[in-house]
Scaffold this motif. Structure first.
Motif, mmCIF file in Angstrom:
data_model
loop_
_atom_site.group_PDB
_atom_site.id
_atom_site.type_symbol
_atom_site.label_atom_id
_atom_site.label_comp_id
_atom_site.label_asym_id
_atom_site.label_seq_id
_atom_site.Cartn_x
_atom_site.Cartn_y
_atom_site.Cartn_z
ATOM 1 N N GLY A 242 -2.070 6.551 12.384
ATOM 2 C CA GLY A 242 -1.639 5.846 11.189
ATOM 3 C C GLY A 242 -1.963 6.649 9.946
ATOM 4 O O GLY A 242 -2.593 7.706 10.010
ATOM 5 N N CYS A 243 -1.540 6.132 8.794
ATOM 6 C CA CYS A 243 -1.779 6.814 7.523
ATOM 7 C C CYS A 243 -2.246 5.796 6.487
ATOM 8 O O CYS A 243 -2.416 4.612 6.783
ATOM 9 C CB CYS A 243 -0.514 7.533 7.058
ATOM 10 N N LEU A 244 -2.438 6.271 5.274
ATOM 11 C CA LEU A 244 -2.907 5.410 4.187
ATOM 12 C C LEU A 244 -1.792 4.463 3.760
ATOM 13 O O LEU A 244 -0.664 4.898 3.515
ATOM 14 C CB LEU A 244 -3.351 6.286 3.019
ATOM 15 N N ALA A 245 -2.095 3.203 3.680
ATOM 16 C CA ALA A 245 -1.095 2.199 3.310
ATOM 17 C C ALA A 245 -0.591 2.442 1.893
ATOM 18 O O ALA A 245 -1.372 2.707 0.975
ATOM 19 C CB ALA A 245 -1.701 0.799 3.422
ATOM 20 N N GLY A 246 0.718 2.407 1.713
ATOM 21 C CA GLY A 246 1.320 2.564 0.401
ATOM 22 C C GLY A 246 1.241 3.959 -0.173
ATOM 23 O O GLY A 246 1.468 4.150 -1.371
ATOM 24 N N PHE A 274 -2.148 1.081 9.700
ATOM 25 C CA PHE A 274 -2.460 1.702 8.416
ATOM 26 C C PHE A 274 -3.944 1.541 8.103
ATOM 27 O O PHE A 274 -4.605 0.638 8.619
ATOM 28 C CB PHE A 274 -1.625 1.085 7.294
ATOM 29 N N VAL A 275 -4.452 2.437 7.268
ATOM 30 C CA VAL A 275 -5.832 2.316 6.811
ATOM 31 C C VAL A 275 -5.812 2.088 5.312
ATOM 32 O O VAL A 275 -4.873 2.475 4.612
ATOM 33 C CB VAL A 275 -6.654 3.577 7.155
ATOM 34 N N MET A 278 -9.143 6.599 2.549
ATOM 35 C CA MET A 278 -9.346 7.869 3.234
ATOM 36 C C MET A 278 -10.585 7.807 4.125
ATOM 37 O O MET A 278 -10.583 8.293 5.260
ATOM 38 C CB MET A 278 -9.488 8.975 2.194
ATOM 39 N N ASP A 279 -11.641 7.194 3.624
ATOM 40 C CA ASP A 279 -12.885 7.102 4.391
ATOM 41 C C ASP A 279 -12.679 6.326 5.685
ATOM 42 O O ASP A 279 -13.246 6.680 6.723
ATOM 43 C CB ASP A 279 -13.973 6.426 3.548
ATOM 44 N N GLU A 280 -11.854 5.281 5.620
ATOM 45 C CA GLU A 280 -11.585 4.504 6.831
ATOM 46 C C GLU A 280 -10.818 5.335 7.855
ATOM 47 O O GLU A 280 -11.087 5.279 9.058
ATOM 48 C CB GLU A 280 -10.793 3.235 6.493
ATOM 49 N N GLY A 281 -9.866 6.126 7.368
ATOM 50 C CA GLY A 281 -9.104 6.985 8.274
ATOM 51 C C GLY A 281 -9.985 8.019 8.951
ATOM 52 O O GLY A 281 -9.859 8.276 10.153
#
Length: 443
Positions: A242-246, A274-275, A278-281
């Motif tokens: 997944g990637c960063l939401a929005g 989605f995450v 960035m830290d969550e990803g």
């Protein structure tokens, strides 16, 4: 000129290492960049953090949030952050020349990033080392061939006796010793034994280094899945991604006509993988069951800080980070010129190396291939052994030639007899064949 007359309001967002708080002050790549640009343009400024903590995206009603929204509404004169230069943002704000190039890549744990190749068994040694081993093997076989022919103790009567050590047999003998399998018959004279002993010692040390490095290499590669790029990622369903939401990364996949990128977007939409940051990803990627898709520059920072992570080599959708200003602002041109000057002077590269410094230690990395200089001692021992064995063989033949010259009724010099012996032993290929006719005539 407004930038030189008034204090500009600059909005930014906290993101390591672009903008960070330290002792009540802001520091980071963007803060250093802003300081350098301000010196060149001659502006005064005051930095504040964006109120809603967002970069800037457009909602369904057409309104912008984040730093882009503040610039559009006139709440800020500039926005400096890792803001991706996109067509949508370019329509509502002015964007400078990019101060950093980036793209989209994949972040994952090392144990699922790369698979084994067909030639991994060659990895313990560097290519130069393999070439050195091949040369040593051929030189040893040639030395055995020469010593067993020249040495009278090995081949006393070159005219009547059979010599088993042809060049092909010498190659076979050396190969058998290298694999610890052995091959007979063995040399019986001292010169041949010196050469073979040197080769045996070289082989034992070489194999010990090979298997030690091979086992270390394999121990660091618990490969479960091969993911080298986006096509590999889209073709598997073992790990989530997944990637960063929005984010503009999501918009890239959403707007792409590439079938692979469309499959990735549809998968992320379907699973809602989605995450929110960035830290969550990065955190999910470290857990090992998640591949985080993001901008390569940010992923490089994660790799520098977290040694168990790796970014795949493939980078798509190259774009740049820019400073945003209101549409039609006269300062955009001056800022762009200042950014280009910093780039040409190497200042941007210096700031990148300063804030992206890696904290990983060397023993986390895959064991390096053994270089030739690591085995130079053994190559030297082998070379001395080959030289000594060949010299002993020549000395043996010299002493025999001297005795033979003294016994001959027709006076010949020792050198003449030695030359005849060498010519006979090195050119007499028929002596390698069994003396079948002679054997049949024997009672």
């Amino acid at each position: 000129f407004k930038s030189a007359q008034s204090e500009l309001r600059i909005t930014t967002i906290k993101q390591d290492p672009y903008t960070m708080s330290k002792g009540g002050q802001l520091e980071g790549f963007c803060m250093d960049l802003l300081s350098e640009v301000a010196k060149k343009v001659g502006l005064k400024y005051k930095v504040k953090l964006v109120k809603d903590g967002a970069y800037g995206r457009q909602d369904e009603s057409g309104n912008w949030n984040g730093m882009i929204g503040e610039v559009v509404r006139g709440e800020a004169d500039l926005a400096i952050a890792p803001l991706t230069l996109t067509a949508a943002r370019e329509k509502v704000v002015g964007m400078t020349k990019p101060f950093m190039q980036t793209g989209i890549s994949i972040l994952l744990r090392k144990d699922i990033s790369e698979g084994a190749s067909f030639f991994d068994f060659l990895s313990p040694f560097a290519p130069e080392t393999w070439v050195g081993i091949l040369i040593a093997y051929m030189a040893t076989a040639a030395s055995i061939f020469i010593a067993t022919r020249v040495s009278p103790g090995e081949w006393s009567e070159a005219q009547s006796e059979r010599n088993r050590f042809s060049f092909l047999y010498s190659l076979w003998y050396a190969a058998g010793a290298l694999t610890l399998q052995g091959a007979g018959p063995h040399p019986k004279a001292l010169p041949g034994r010196v050469i073979c002993s040197s080769w045996w010692l070289f082989s034992v040390v070489l194999l010990a280094c090979y298997f030690s490095n091979l086992s270390s290499s394999k121990a660091s590669e618990s490969s479960h899945l091969t993911v080298k790029g986006f096509e590999d990622l889209a073709s598997q369903d073992t790990i989530e991604y997944g990637c960063l939401a929005g984010s503009s990364t999501l918009a890239f996949f959403k707007n792409s006509n590439n079938p692979v990128y469309r499959r990735i977007y549809e998968h992320m939409e379907r699973t809602q993988s989605f995450v929110s940051s960035m830290d969550e990803g990065v955190k999910r990627a470290k857990e090992g069951s998640f591949a985080f898709i993001g901008e390569s520059v940010s992923l490089d920072l994660a790799v520098a800080r977290h040694c168990e992570l790796v970014r795949v080599h493939e980078v798509i959708g190259m774009r740049g980070y820019s400073i945003a200003a209101p549409l039609g602002s006269p300062i955009i041109k001056n800022l762009s010129v200042a950014i280009l000057q910093l780039s040409e002077a190497g200042e941007l590269a210096y700031l990148r190396s300063k804030w992206w410094a890696s904290s990983c230690i060397a023993d986390k990395a895959k064991p390096a291939a053994v270089q030739p200089h690591s085995l130079k001692g053994m190559f030297l021992v082998l070379a001395l052994g080959l030289g000594l064995g060949t010299l002993l063989a020549v000395l043996e033949l010299t002493f025999k030639s001297r005795r033979k010259a003294a016994e001959l009724q027709v006076r010949k010099s020792c050198c003449a007899v030695l030359t005849e012996e060498l010519s006979l032993r090195l050119k007499n290929s028929s002596a390698d064949k069994p003396q079948e006719n002679a054997d049949k005539e024997k009672p």
